[in-house]
Scaffold this motif. Sequence first.
Motif, PDB file in Angstrom:
ATOM      1  N   ASP A  79      27.368  -9.249 -12.878  1.00  0.00           N
ATOM      2  CA  ASP A  79      27.926  -7.543 -13.154  1.00  0.00           C
ATOM      3  C   ASP A  79      26.801  -6.709 -12.904  1.00  0.00           C
ATOM      4  N   THR A  83      27.170  -3.745 -10.287  1.00  0.00           N
ATOM      5  CA  THR A  83      27.085  -2.450 -10.646  1.00  0.00           C
ATOM      6  C   THR A  83      25.996  -1.809  -9.754  1.00  0.00           C
ATOM      7  N   ARG A  86      27.583  -1.296  -6.406  1.00  0.00           N
ATOM      8  CA  ARG A  86      28.483  -0.093  -6.168  1.00  0.00           C
ATOM      9  C   ARG A  86      27.741   1.419  -6.317  1.00  0.00           C
ATOM     10  N   ARG A  87      26.903   1.448  -6.971  1.00  0.00           N
ATOM     11  CA  ARG A  87      26.017   2.624  -7.105  1.00  0.00           C
ATOM     12  C   ARG A  87      25.542   3.080  -5.654  1.00  0.00           C
ATOM     13  N   PHE A  92      34.573   4.410  -2.962  1.00  0.00           N
ATOM     14  CA  PHE A  92      35.923   4.335  -3.264  1.00  0.00           C
ATOM     15  C   PHE A  92      36.683   5.442  -3.234  1.00  0.00           C
ATOM     16  N   LEU A 100      38.143  12.102 -13.190  1.00  0.00           N
ATOM     17  CA  LEU A 100      38.155  12.097 -14.873  1.00  0.00           C
ATOM     18  C   LEU A 100      38.669  13.304 -15.254  1.00  0.00           C
ATOM     19  N   ILE A 115      25.830   9.017 -12.276  1.00  0.00           N
ATOM     20  CA  ILE A 115      25.836   7.755 -13.031  1.00  0.00           C
ATOM     21  C   ILE A 115      24.301   6.908 -12.742  1.00  0.00           C
TER      22      ILE A 115
ATOM     23  N   GLN B 473      24.192   9.858 -18.675  1.00  0.00           N
ATOM     24  CA  GLN B 473      25.388  10.523 -17.891  1.00  0.00           C
ATOM     25  C   GLN B 473      26.391   9.737 -18.877  1.00  0.00           C
ATOM     26  N   LEU B 477      29.482  11.533 -20.722  1.00  0.00           N
ATOM     27  CA  LEU B 477      30.802  11.158 -20.606  1.00  0.00           C
ATOM     28  C   LEU B 477      31.612  10.926 -22.073  1.00  0.00           C
ATOM     29  N   ARG B 749      42.568   3.310 -16.869  1.00  0.00           N
ATOM     30  CA  ARG B 749      42.267   3.514 -15.451  1.00  0.00           C
ATOM     31  C   ARG B 749      40.859   4.298 -15.147  1.00  0.00           C
ATOM     32  N   GLU B 750      40.418   5.374 -16.216  1.00  0.00           N
ATOM     33  CA  GLU B 750      39.148   5.983 -16.058  1.00  0.00           C
ATOM     34  C   GLU B 750      38.290   4.997 -16.163  1.00  0.00           C
ATOM     35  N   LEU B 753      37.709   3.193 -13.133  1.00  0.00           N
ATOM     36  CA  LEU B 753      37.189   4.058 -12.102  1.00  0.00           C
ATOM     37  C   LEU B 753      35.592   4.223 -12.193  1.00  0.00           C
ATOM     38  N   VAL B 754      35.041   4.513 -13.470  1.00  0.00           N
ATOM     39  CA  VAL B 754      33.682   4.847 -13.605  1.00  0.00           C
ATOM     40  C   VAL B 754      32.757   3.517 -13.492  1.00  0.00           C
ATOM     41  N   ARG B 755      33.470   2.298 -13.665  1.00  0.00           N
ATOM     42  CA  ARG B 755      32.938   0.990 -13.339  1.00  0.00           C
ATOM     43  C   ARG B 755      32.953   0.948 -11.927  1.00  0.00           C
ATOM     44  N   ALA B 756      34.099   1.285 -11.199  1.00  0.00           N
ATOM     45  CA  ALA B 756      33.777   1.085  -9.880  1.00  0.00           C
ATOM     46  C   ALA B 756      32.927   2.033  -9.040  1.00  0.00           C
ATOM     47  N   ILE B 757      32.661   3.052  -9.654  1.00  0.00           N
ATOM     48  CA  ILE B 757      31.865   3.760  -8.906  1.00  0.00           C
ATOM     49  C   ILE B 757      30.331   3.561  -9.571  1.00  0.00           C
ATOM     50  N   GLY B 758      30.228   2.531 -10.468  1.00  0.00           N
ATOM     51  CA  GLY B 758      28.779   2.324 -10.499  1.00  0.00           C
ATOM     52  C   GLY B 758      28.256   2.343 -12.000  1.00  0.00           C
ATOM     53  N   LEU B 759      29.220   2.512 -13.071  1.00  0.00           N
ATOM     54  CA  LEU B 759      28.660   2.467 -14.159  1.00  0.00           C
ATOM     55  C   LEU B 759      28.466   1.312 -14.923  1.00  0.00           C
ATOM     56  N   SER B 760      27.384   1.046 -15.387  1.00  0.00           N
ATOM     57  CA  SER B 760      27.166  -0.599 -15.974  1.00  0.00           C
ATOM     58  C   SER B 760      27.867  -0.551 -17.126  1.00  0.00           C
ATOM     59  N   ARG B 761      27.936  -2.052 -17.674  1.00  0.00           N
ATOM     60  CA  ARG B 761      28.332  -2.277 -18.845  1.00  0.00           C
ATOM     61  C   ARG B 761      27.722  -1.736 -19.930  1.00  0.00           C
ATOM     62  N   VAL B 841      37.739  -4.502 -13.815  1.00  0.00           N
ATOM     63  CA  VAL B 841      37.704  -3.216 -12.949  1.00  0.00           C
ATOM     64  C   VAL B 841      38.919  -3.374 -12.246  1.00  0.00           C
ATOM     65  N   ILE B 845      41.804  -0.259 -12.817  1.00  0.00           N
ATOM     66  CA  ILE B 845      42.229   0.835 -12.022  1.00  0.00           C
ATOM     67  C   ILE B 845      43.692   0.668 -11.695  1.00  0.00           C
TER      68      ILE B 845
END
Lengths: 245, 848
Positions: A79, A83, A86-87, A92, A100, A115, B473, B477, B749-750, B753-761, B841, B845
């Motif tokens: 993971d 991550t 993706r960063r 996407f 958001l 992020i 960030q 959020l 869904r949000e 999305l934030v996971r898809a654009i790189g927010l870590s767990r 993820v 989405i």
Amino acid sequence: MTMTPAARAVEVWKVYGTGEAQVQALRGVSAEFERGKYTAIMGPSGSGKSTLMHCLAGLDTVNAGTVYIGETQVTGLGDAGLTKLRREKVGFIFQQFNLLPTLTAAENITLPLAIAGRQPDKAWYDTVILTVGLGDRLHHRPSELSGGQQQRVACARALVSRPEVIFADEPTGNLDSRSGTDVLNFLRDSVRQHGQTIVMVTHDPNAASYADRVVFLADGEIVDEILSPTADSVLDRMKKLDRNA
Amino acid sequence: MIKASLRGLLQRKLRLALAVIAIVLSVGFLSGSMVLSDTLNARFAGLFATINENVAVQVQPTKESDNGERVLLSAAELEKMSKVDGVDKASGEVSGQGVVPFQSDTGDEVTTQTTIAAGTDGRDPLGLVELREGDWPHSADEVAISANTAKLAKVKRGEQLKIFVPQLGEPKNYRVSGIVGYSGGRDSLAGEALILFELGHAQEMFYGKRDVFANASFSAKDGVTHEELKKRIEAQLPAGFKALTGEEVTEQQSNVLGDQFSVFQIILTAFAIIAAFVGIFLIYNTFNIIVAQRSRELALLRAMGAGWGQVVGSVMLEALIVGGVGATLGLALGAGVGALVERMLTSGIGLGIESAGIVLSPWAVLWSYAMGILVTVIAAFVPAIKASSVPPVAAMREVVRPDKSLVGLTITGSCFLVPGLALVALPLLASVPQSTLILAAGLGLVFIGVMLLSPMLAKPVVRLLGYLVGWGQAGKLGVRNSLRNPRRTAVTAISLMIGVTLISAAATVTESFKTSLENDIGRYDVAIIVLGPNTAPPDGRTGYNPTAMDKVSQLPGVTDVASWHITLNGALGGQPYPGLAATDVAVAQRMWKMETIEGRLGKLSPNEFVIDDNLAKDRGWKVGEKVKVRIEAVERDYTLVGIYKATPTVSGPLLAEAAVDDFAGGLAYQGFVSVSQGTDVAATVASVDKIMSDYPGVTVGDMSAFLKQFNQIFDFLLRAITFLLGVALIIALLGILNTLLLSIVERTRELGLVRAIGLSRGAVVRMVGVESILIAVFGCLLGLVVGVGSGAALSQALIEADFMTTIVLPWTNLIAYVVTAILFGVFAAVVPALRAAFLNVLDAIAYE
């Protein structure tokens, strides 16, 4: 000069379910996606085109085979690795815009950078903003924007971090034809003018005609491809595929 | 339609589980306290049924008469009633209170819940006790005691037993003539001590004359029912007496004992209601969010022809089921916990009474269901109405519900807050009648006002707090998410605010009181305090003999001594006034630095008295006023000769020492000792303690020891309140958890999305955590502001009444509350945050 492709799939298998209900979504797919090119993945529904894109983007796992984004092997990443990927390397664009609602358009655009804790490259940011053409609506919330405007914001969000590759999943699926054309032009310009790599899944021959190359999928296998497609040539090929099916 | 809502209920069972838990906790609290007291009462009833086994009819005074005079039954009257046809045997009862035996070896008092002291003429016609060895007492120097008493006092038959009888004022030695036991070979009924004096001696000691009885019991001849005998005896009753059957006596006696626990039950019930009130907010939020999420489904039902009423009905049906299930489980929990606590209580205080089993009265069942169902129905009503207003077209398209304006709420809130503040200020700034009532009403309005204003306050306050906790960030959020729906944030926060308001108000008043007392007591010239026993209300028959103070005054270093005689059985100007004191006002003035406002203090002549300025103002009395003062049965005219300034320590009416003659006994209840500088206080305390050792229950301590004891009582009260509010706080925590869980489902869904654009767990966890902490701290701050404000207002009112001198904010506690709120936020976030972090993820989405 040989360059590594922006994204690459090698003998990728993806199977859903077990026993009778088993579906082989991808059956040993190998494909390369060149840098600075705009590639469309097409195929009838159920052909596995979305699955291929999700596997390429590391959103889904594969049962066999390997996926690379640039030099990075995606398959096998945990993971934290995903991550990071993706960063830094992936952008996407979704059919459902997926902005958001709490953030303004501008904040949505810079969200990936925020992020990742990076500062936007000012010149590049201005360029992106200019191309998006939102003007004074930049500081509005998504709920105050039209569908086309929202999707352009989503495109700008994908562009702003200059990823190795942008994956677009039916980006015009929820738009009227005019807004759709806007978005497709925008994507093609970012490839032509800024050398961005884009992989787009679509079932719309007209959308595919904006790409440099179209890859056709049927029953989980790559069956054909066209370079410099037109809407007619794509439609033609699709009809053939349907007949074969 | 019903089928559809039942199916929906099952699908949402996880979300509704939290609502059910909230009801279970508050109903459990309520039913637990009811089961506790019912079970206790049943246990006591069992005890008294044994005591009254052979009593067919008992004759007792109608009531302790208004003027305090004791109505007694003469031997002749008893004789006359015992001749009534149908009476088998008659027994006149003589008993005294405050009698205490001492242990033979250590000389300490025997410690037991109660000591029964009675007179006997050697016969026990009703056969409750039986002689085991020796003989009944035949002279004023002999007693018979129960086997349990012999064990407690460590004496045998023929030995000497030291006994304190309040009417005598000094302990006296008696020879143990015999040992008695109860039927069935029991040493005691419930661990109590029993002392039997010779009848005439007991009558003289307790009533001051022979041949009188407090009441009489009769057994019936075969074939005569208790009811029948009661009727016959009633025809012969002397004035001022009534007849009861044995069964009625049992009920009466267990009620008297049960009443001592009813205060306890009232307090528990109050806290259970608070918990239920907090639960309303949790359930309201749950249904509100569920309805919002189901709006498409509801719209579809409407499009298919479901009526307005059917939609409301389906939501209300869900609420009823949730309430019913919660109440049932809560009742079961309450029965278990109530019975457990009852067992712990009775074994804890050494009550050797057999248990009557768990008693689940119909009332407990009724109230539990009423509470559980009422709470959910109230909470679900607004969401249900909202559900019915979803237009059928909403099914066809994505509905964007614009944020409802907060203007209406804000105006309504101000309509409560502003008059509320005015009502709070009124009694503090001007003297008005019914000031306590006005203050309470004002505080209530302020509380409701702040609750209504909280959605409006949420934005600025949460944003401000966000600067403190919204790092990175992910944090930003989280802050945005908590600002997203101010109503939801506010309703969730209110559930925490309620508990925090009550706790911080209590903490503020306690802290102010403690500090005031500490400051005040330091001013006086009193080093040592002697306090009477707290086993019985003071009336002159508990405490110490004032001659003991003469001995104290001889001790080295002692400069001043004072004895205060206190009685609760008195009236001032025709109104009962519990707390009349008689003492040497000249000494009191020296010791307590009393300030004369009008007239004079100093040595008072008989039938003179002084009062404090508050009381004077209250009654409108001036110096020279003639006031009727009643002590016990004697009413006399007293002259008001002086008015002094009230302090937290000294207030109320002080009578001339001569008034002691009217008291029920000559014992002093409080004593004060001043010493010269450089005196060894600890040694003096020890000497005073030794002098007072003959008087049961009398404690001696220096000022700081008493102050410490006092502080401990306050600290204990505060802890008890905090503990009792624990259930409400836990429900508030569940409320935050619930809101977060439901919000996460809404925002799936949000999150994808934030996971898809790189927010870590980890960042997702932080994001949810920040939202949770913000809600918790917001609720805590609202509570602190309202609570500390209310506490300060109450303190100010107490200062006006001279009970306190200063307002002190309990900073340590307040900080601890905020820290606890942060921890609450963290706890509440754990499950939702992990859920959010481990969402797939891709699925997220694609989530509709």
